[in-house]
Motif scaffolding. Structure first.
Motif, short mmCIF file in Angstrom:
data_model
loop_
_atom_site.label_atom_id
_atom_site.label_comp_id
_atom_site.label_asym_id
_atom_site.label_seq_id
_atom_site.Cartn_x
_atom_site.Cartn_y
_atom_site.Cartn_z
N VAL A 1 0.36 34.61 22.20
CA VAL A 1 -0.23 35.34 20.95
C VAL A 1 1.01 35.93 20.14
O VAL A 1 2.09 36.08 20.90
CB VAL A 1 -1.25 36.20 21.37
CG1 VAL A 1 -2.49 35.67 22.01
CG2 VAL A 1 -0.59 37.37 22.25
N LEU B 1 2.72 28.04 16.31
CA LEU B 1 1.81 28.92 17.36
C LEU B 1 0.29 28.04 17.58
O LEU B 1 -0.05 27.79 18.58
CB LEU B 1 1.50 30.14 17.20
CG LEU B 1 0.95 31.10 18.38
CD1 LEU B 1 1.85 30.99 19.51
CD2 LEU B 1 0.95 32.72 17.85
N SER B 2 -0.09 27.68 16.24
CA SER B 2 -1.62 27.12 16.47
C SER B 2 -1.43 25.66 16.30
O SER B 2 -2.51 24.76 16.23
CB SER B 2 -2.32 27.89 15.27
OG SER B 2 -2.52 29.05 15.43
N ALA B 3 -0.08 25.03 16.21
CA ALA B 3 -0.18 23.52 15.84
C ALA B 3 -0.56 22.69 17.06
O ALA B 3 -1.44 21.80 16.65
CB ALA B 3 1.45 23.15 15.80
N HIS C 1 -4.40 23.07 21.84
CA HIS C 1 -4.44 24.13 22.82
C HIS C 1 -3.68 25.43 22.54
O HIS C 1 -3.60 26.29 23.67
CB HIS C 1 -4.71 23.69 24.40
CG HIS C 1 -5.59 22.72 24.61
ND1 HIS C 1 -7.08 23.24 24.80
CD2 HIS C 1 -5.87 21.34 24.64
CE1 HIS C 1 -7.87 22.16 24.90
NE2 HIS C 1 -7.08 20.87 24.75
N GLY C 2 -2.79 25.39 21.52
CA GLY C 2 -1.67 26.42 21.51
C GLY C 2 -0.78 26.34 22.47
O GLY C 2 -0.48 25.20 22.58
N TRP C 3 -0.43 27.51 23.05
CA TRP C 3 0.91 27.39 23.69
C TRP C 3 0.51 28.44 25.03
O TRP C 3 -0.08 29.47 24.61
CB TRP C 3 2.16 27.94 23.20
CG TRP C 3 2.96 27.16 21.99
CD1 TRP C 3 2.37 26.80 20.87
CD2 TRP C 3 3.94 26.33 21.99
NE1 TRP C 3 3.15 26.00 20.06
CE2 TRP C 3 3.95 25.82 20.89
CE3 TRP C 3 5.03 26.36 23.07
CZ2 TRP C 3 5.24 24.99 20.71
CZ3 TRP C 3 6.06 25.53 22.97
CH2 TRP C 3 6.15 24.70 21.74
N GLN D 1 -1.80 32.68 27.57
CA GLN D 1 -2.16 32.25 26.45
C GLN D 1 -1.17 32.94 25.62
O GLN D 1 -1.24 34.16 25.31
CB GLN D 1 -3.32 32.16 25.56
CG GLN D 1 -3.48 31.59 24.26
CD GLN D 1 -3.77 30.03 24.74
OE1 GLN D 1 -4.52 29.65 25.60
NE2 GLN D 1 -3.11 29.17 23.82
N THR E 1 5.81 19.88 15.22
CA THR E 1 4.28 19.64 14.84
C THR E 1 4.22 18.23 14.53
O THR E 1 2.99 17.63 14.97
CB THR E 1 4.18 20.16 13.40
OG1 THR E 1 4.45 21.71 13.62
CG2 THR E 1 2.70 20.03 12.88
N GLU F 1 3.34 31.64 14.29
CA GLU F 1 2.67 30.94 13.25
C GLU F 1 3.72 30.05 12.01
O GLU F 1 4.32 30.76 11.61
CB GLU F 1 1.51 31.57 12.55
CG GLU F 1 0.51 31.89 13.52
CD GLU F 1 -0.41 30.87 14.39
OE1 GLU F 1 0.01 29.77 13.88
OE2 GLU F 1 -1.11 31.36 14.89
N PRO F 2 3.22 28.97 11.45
CA PRO F 2 2.20 28.03 12.22
C PRO F 2 2.43 27.16 13.25
O PRO F 2 1.54 26.74 13.74
CB PRO F 2 2.16 27.06 10.89
CG PRO F 2 3.35 27.05 10.35
CD PRO F 2 4.06 27.97 10.60
N THR G 1 10.06 23.84 13.57
CA THR G 1 8.56 23.74 13.33
C THR G 1 7.96 22.33 12.86
O THR G 1 7.19 21.81 13.70
CB THR G 1 7.85 25.00 12.50
OG1 THR G 1 8.16 26.03 13.03
CG2 THR G 1 6.43 24.75 12.50
#
Length: 307
Positions: free
Chosen positions: A137, A94-96, A99-101, A135, A73, A91-92, A69
């Motif tokens: 999640v 996933l939100s790095a 536009h996410g993944w 997307q 990042t 996470e974290p 990660t």
């Protein structure tokens, strides 16, 4: 856009190549080298080899832990794209990316969420296969869908052939989604319908049940070929069935599990019509023509598949 791409097997390569043509890929994340062949030589994943040919840096990680990660990042990617990486993005991480993944999945979601969507679809006899880009999640394959496309698959295609077709069609769909995210025109919609699970296949999934109708037997053969492989038992020994199909001559009608050779074709009976078995691999031996294998057993009495 500046992307990070995660994938491992050959089916992920068309998407990697398509994205590399029009976007900056900061790095490729893939599984570590694995031992292959009889000599168990450590070999980079197909995606790692493709990334090397494209001159893209590679991050090898068995799972996306804190170390992976941190490395990802620092890339400051705007979007992550994942295709059959073989691990979960949490996470974290996933939100790095801003536009996410997004994930290319080889099914028409929400049907066949999970590890083996193409194999499970073929086993179930689905008339339609396809690809979805959604997307990512935390819940498994449950994110909103940017694009979905049904793909025509040949009626006799096995899982490897179907995956190859879907991989190339899916690459084009994914590239279009990434382009739309880059321009701000992308729209994702919630999945609609009843989800079904596509659990990873085990060796037991390859066992053919000759008491079932031909269509179900053949559907299972297609879904488990080449992995984990179709098989039956002969006098308690496993016989791998490497190549099979519907017979062209419908005259013979052996009983379920009965093995007959007619005009050079080896047939095994099902509940309806027989399956033509073309190539097999007996336990402890190499692959061989099915008719040749049968000639070596024909002097035995009452030899049946599934016995």
């Amino acid at each position: 856009m500046r992307l990070v791409f995660a994938g491992t097997p050959a089916v992920a390569i068309p998407t990697l190549q398509a994205l590399a043509r029009t976007h900056e890929i900061a790095a490729v994340v893939t599984r570590p080298d694995a031992p292959l062949g009889r000599k168990r030589v450590l070999t980079p994943s197909p995606v790692a080899q493709a990334a090397d040919e494209l001159g893209i840096p590679v991050i090898k990680a068995a799972r996306l832990d804190d170390e992976a990660t941190a490395a990802i990042t620092t890339l400051d990617a705007q979007l992550g794209v994942i295709v059959a990486y073989g691990g979960l993005v949490r996470e974290p991480l996933l939100s790095a990316p801003a536009h996410g993944w997004i994930n290319l999945h080889f099914s028409l979601l929400p049907r066949w969420r999970g590890a083996a969507p193409v194999q499970r679809a073929l086993i179930a006899g689905d008339a339609e296969l396809g690809v979805s880009v959604f997307q990512l999640v935390p819940a498994l394959d449950a994110g909103d869908v940017f694009a979905m496309q049904a793909v025509e698959i040949p009626a006799d295609a096995t899982a490897d052939t179907a995956l190859d077709i879907l991989a190339h069609d899916g690459a084009a769909v994914t590239a279009e989604v990434v382009d739309s995210i880059a321009t701000g025109s992308a729209i994702a919609t919630p999945q609609a319908g009843e989800p079904t699970a596509a659990a990873k296949l085990s060796l037991d999934d390859g066992l053919l049940d000759w008491s079932e109708p031909l269509e179900r037997v053949y559907a299972r053969f297609r879904g488990v070929t080449p992995e984990p492989g179709a098989h039956t038992s002969i006098d308690g020994a496993r016989l791998k069935i490497l190549d099979a199909g519907r017979p062209t001559d419908g005259a013979a009608s052996p009983a379920p599990g009965e093995i007959v050779a007619i005009k050079g074709a080896l047939l095994i009976g099902t509940a309806t019509a027989p399956l033509e078995v073309r190539r097999v691999q007996p336990a402890g031996k190499g692959a061989m023509n099915a008719a040749d294998w049968w000639r070596g057993l024909r002097e035995q009495q009452n030899v049946r598949a599934g016995s």
